[in-house]
Design a protein around this motif. Structure first.
Motif: not given
Length: 381
Positions: A158-173
């Motif tokens: 499974k893989a998820i993102l904390s935020h949409d990378p287009d909306e927040m550059s400081d995201f976490t996978i």
């Protein structure tokens, strides 16, 4: 009378806000002016049902998608996905692994992507250096080593993102990887994955719930990821006793964020004879962290939930008439290092009210066997 191509930008942009994702692409194909509006609009597409990401076509290498609303396949040229196995979707981005066990996240319609560091080892005795290219055709016994192809489909569960990378550059996978589906994370700028320390038991799902990642184990224990000082799992919430069902066992557990509540969904299966397990029901429990109590849920009103290897997707049936309300749409999860490949045998829609399962696709729409299909919400932003 003014020509359609002469409509003002504001008028055209308003029209695009009423269109589904696929209709917006057709809109952009009319003329150069409309194409620029379609690409530049700030409005999200009209509410729609998710798509399914399917396999790569062997001859053209195009990626197949299935639009549930249209009951139709699309074959789309996405070179960045050539030969890659899709093992997750989140915020309109796909997580994909290639045959050499390296990963990317990509928005397949904007073609923006991030290359990721080498994935952690499957377990302490199996990493990329131990893999073999192919099983010899004259091999009488299964070799001890896994092939690259087998590991490609099994390394990330499974893989998820904390935020949409287009909306927040400081995201976490956050991924669940390896034999025990252990958690690990990556952030832009990191040179490697960071494995989260935790109990030696299998994990089954991960959820980003405002500001924190929560993970559920196969034993129904809920954990939160504590990033400081050293990343580790901390047990939280009330004890959730594994559900006992006379008709089957829990095949999979999911965590969802519904109406600002963490909900645990248990998916039950049963086998007949030597057949693969088939889904026959779901159970929903809210582990209330503030009250330290459990609440059972019996309906989700007008909503439908889409579950699989994706971050859970919710659709309000009042916005999308073709969507079944108070229902769970589910896909099969293929996760195997067996030489036997399997896929399309356990997809359906579960009616929470009458506890029945039906198909959501037309006969003949799917090939008899496909890679593990992944729900996906197209995002052209």
């Amino acid at each position: 009378m003014a020509a359609w191509s002469d409509l003002t930008f504001d008028a055209l942009e308003h029209i695009t806000s009423l269109l589904s994702f696929s209709d917006r692409y057709r809109f952009g194909a009319v003329c150069k002016n409309w194409r620029s509006v379609s690409k530049g609009t700030q409005h999200p597409p009209a509410p729609q049902l998710p798509w399914l990401v399917l396999e790569e076509e062997s001859e053209t290498r195009k990626r197949k998608f299935y639009s549930l609303s249209e009951d139709k396949h699309y074959s789309i040229e996405i070179p960045e996905l050539y030969g890659r196995y899709i093992c997750g979707s989140s915020h309109g981005w796909l997580f994909a692994v290639d045959i050499k066990i390296s990963g990317i996240i990509i928005n397949p319609f904007t073609r923006k992507y991030y290359e990721l560091p080498p994935l952690p080892a499957y377990h302490k005795n199996v990493d990329v250096t131990t893999l073999i290219e192919n099983v010899p055709s004259d091999c009488m016994e299964r070799p001890r080593g896994f092939t690259f192809k087998e590991m490609q489909t099994a390394i990330v569960f499974k893989a998820i993102l904390s935020h949409d990378p287009d909306e927040m550059s400081d995201f976490t996978i956050m991924i669940l990887f390896g034999q025990m589906h252990s958690p690990a994370f990556w952030r832009p700028g990191d040179s490697s994955w960071t494995v989260v320390d935790g109990p030696k038991c299998a994990m089954e799902d991960v959820l980003y719930f405002p500001e924190n990642f929560y993970i559920i184990s196969a034993m129904n224990v809920l954990y939160v990821v504590d990033f400081e000082p050293e990343p580790k799992l901390i047990e939280v919430g009330p004890q959730i006793c594994p559900e006992i069902c006379l008709e089957g066992c829990a095949l999979q557990r999911y965590l969802i964020d519904f109406d600002e509540n963490i909900i645990l969904i248990e998916r039950f299966s049963r086998s007949v004879g030597n057949e693969l397990p088939i889904t026959h029901g779901f159970n929903m429990i809210e582990p209330n962290l503030e009250e330290d109590r459990l609440y059972e849920w019996y309906d989700i009103d007008d909503y439908a939930i889409f579950l699989g290897r994706n971050s859970a997707i919710f659709v309000d049936s009042s916005d999308v008439p073709e969507c079944k309300k108070n229902a769970i749409y589910f896909t099969h999860i293929t996760e195997s290092v067996s030489p036997v490949e399997f896929g399309f045998h356990d997809l359906g829609v579960y009616d929470i009210t009458d506890k029945r399962i039906n198909t959501f696709y037309s006969v003949g729409v799917f090939p008899p066997r496909v890679d593990s299909p992944v729900w996906f919400t197209p995002n052209s932003s």
